[in-house]
Design an enzyme around this catalytic site. Structure first.
Site, PDB file in Angstrom:
ATOM      1  CD  GLU A 139      -2.960  -0.794  -0.123  1.00  0.00           C
ATOM      2  OE1 GLU A 139      -3.110   0.350  -0.569  1.00  0.00           O
ATOM      3  OE2 GLU A 139      -3.476  -1.795  -0.652  1.00  0.00           O
ATOM      4  CB  CYS A 172     -19.660   2.868 -20.226  1.00  0.00           C
ATOM      5  SG  CYS A 172     -18.941   4.405 -19.588  1.00  0.00           S
ATOM      6  CB  CYS A 220     -18.982  -0.296 -16.324  1.00  0.00           C
ATOM      7  SG  CYS A 220     -18.977   0.295 -14.621  1.00  0.00           S
ATOM      8  CB  CYS A 241     -14.490   3.503 -13.748  1.00  0.00           C
ATOM      9  SG  CYS A 241     -15.402   5.051 -13.576  1.00  0.00           S
ATOM     10  CB  CYS A 283     -23.128   4.774 -14.294  1.00  0.00           C
ATOM     11  SG  CYS A 283     -21.870   6.072 -14.311  1.00  0.00           S
TER      12      CYS A 283
END
Length: 349
Positions: A36, A200, A203, A193, A209
């Site tokens: 991370e 899209c 997605c 995205c 959305c």
DNA sequence: AAGACGTGGTA
DNA sequence: TTACCAAGTCT
């Protein structure tokens, strides 16, 4: 549209289409934390290069805590944002001395570690401990701003807080789903995205959305204000001694390239001359080579290298370390210096 | 709280 | 070539 639909769609999508074989997708808090930190403002492809070097050299948080800072920074060389490496080292020592070598499991405690902010703490808590904590990184902001058509100034604290609240409201109810959900947010933002030309058609949120429905995927999220890039002239003194060693200095802990090693570096040419004079150099002894430019987020560095050879006795001390070419690789160097020294024919005496 | 802090990728 | 920004945090 019920918010519960969001997490269900995302988790299902993640299981089928998300990334599952990244080397840090494990339950081990140390490895999750390390990844991370490396991934902050850094793309996965870059981290894939660095992550195994760290886990090999520092298999445990104890090994990392016990290492010299110089070695940590040497392994971090080229990854950028070197405060991350300095804080990584400090945080390892915090874990060893403050938590008995065992990573805390709560987001709040994780946030006390150097270099671990709210989003990173939440990611560790979610991945390693299945805690219901929300992350909010660039990917998540983009997904949320689009799916829920949130139009605000990214620099606005209130808008930022609204996104945090939205992210928390969307968390799945079951703890066991937290890793897939959290990874799904990141993967959806990174692979579908995307900032430009979002896919899209692929997605899982396409039906719900709001940005897509309003034809606003191209303008959401709003762009951040451009940062002013100031030009900073720098002068490098590449000083070799009779044996061929190069003088390196450890840079201050704060500022550009903090904690790395660099040749003597000056903002004013006169300061370089004054320093070189102590080794018997005058301006005529210095071979100037073509300036190089190096762009940081907020600075354009204009670097003029000046090379010289001294016959004065040279000792490691307050002026720095004299390092032979075969040992240059042991030091964490700024990227442009590393590249300069590793040219086929660096202009050096 | 706005700026500091790296480097590489993409359009 | 320039603009934008990527699994942000710190001060």
């Amino acid at each position: 549209m019920p918010h519960t639909d969001f997490s269900a769609r995302l988790i299902a999508w993640q299981h089928r289409h998300g990334r599952h074989h990244l080397p840090w997708q494990v339950r081990e808090p140390y490895l999750v934390w390390l990844s991370e930190i490396m991934l902050q403002q850094t793309q996965v492809a870059t981290v894939l290069d660095y992550y195994p070097r760290f886990t090999t050299r520092f298999p445990t948080v104890q090994a990392l805590a016990a290492a010299p800072q110089d070695e940590v920074l040497s392994l971090w060389q080229g990854l950028g944002y070197y405060s991350r490496a300095r804080n990584l080292h400090k945080a390892a020592q915090q874990v060893v001395s403050g938590f008995g070598g065992v990573f805390p499991s709560s987001r709040r405690e994780l946030e006390t570690l150097c270099g671990v902010g709210r989003s990173t703490a939440a990611a560790i808590a979610a991945f390693a401990f299945h805690q219901r904590e929300a992350i909010l990184d660039g990917n998540v902001k983009r997904v949320l701003c689009r799916v829920f058509a949130r139009d605000g100034n990214p620099a606005d604290k209130k808008f930022e807080n609204q996104l945090w609240a939205l992210a928390e409201s969307l968390l799945p109810s079951e703890q066991e789903n937290m890793p897939a959900y959290t990874q799904g947010l990141m993967d959806l933002g990174a692979t579908v995205c995307k900032r430009s030309k979002p896919l899209c058609g692929k997605c899982p949120m396409a039906e719900i959305c709001q940005a897509k429905a309003q034809n606003r995927t191209a303008v959401l999220p709003r762009k951040k204000a451009a940062v002013e890039v100031k030009t900073l002239p720098l002068y490098w003194l590449l000083l070799r001694n009779a044996e061929g060693a190069l003088l390196l200095q450890k840079r201050p802990q704060h500022g550009i390239w903090g904690g790395l090693y660099c040749v003597p570096c000056f903002e004013k040419l006169q300061d370089l001359y004054d320093f070189a004079a102590r080794y018997g150099m005058v301006a005529d002894n210095l071979a100037e080579s073509a300036a190089l430019t190096h762009r940081l987020t907020h600075r354009l560095l204009l670097i003029t290298p000046l090379a010289a050879k001294t016959h004065r006795p040279s000792e490691n001390g307050s002026d720095g370390l004299w390092v032979m070419p075969q040992h240059w690789a042991d030091y964490g160097l700024p990227k442009p210096l590393h590249d300069y020294l590793n040219q086929p024919q660096p202009a050096l005496f």
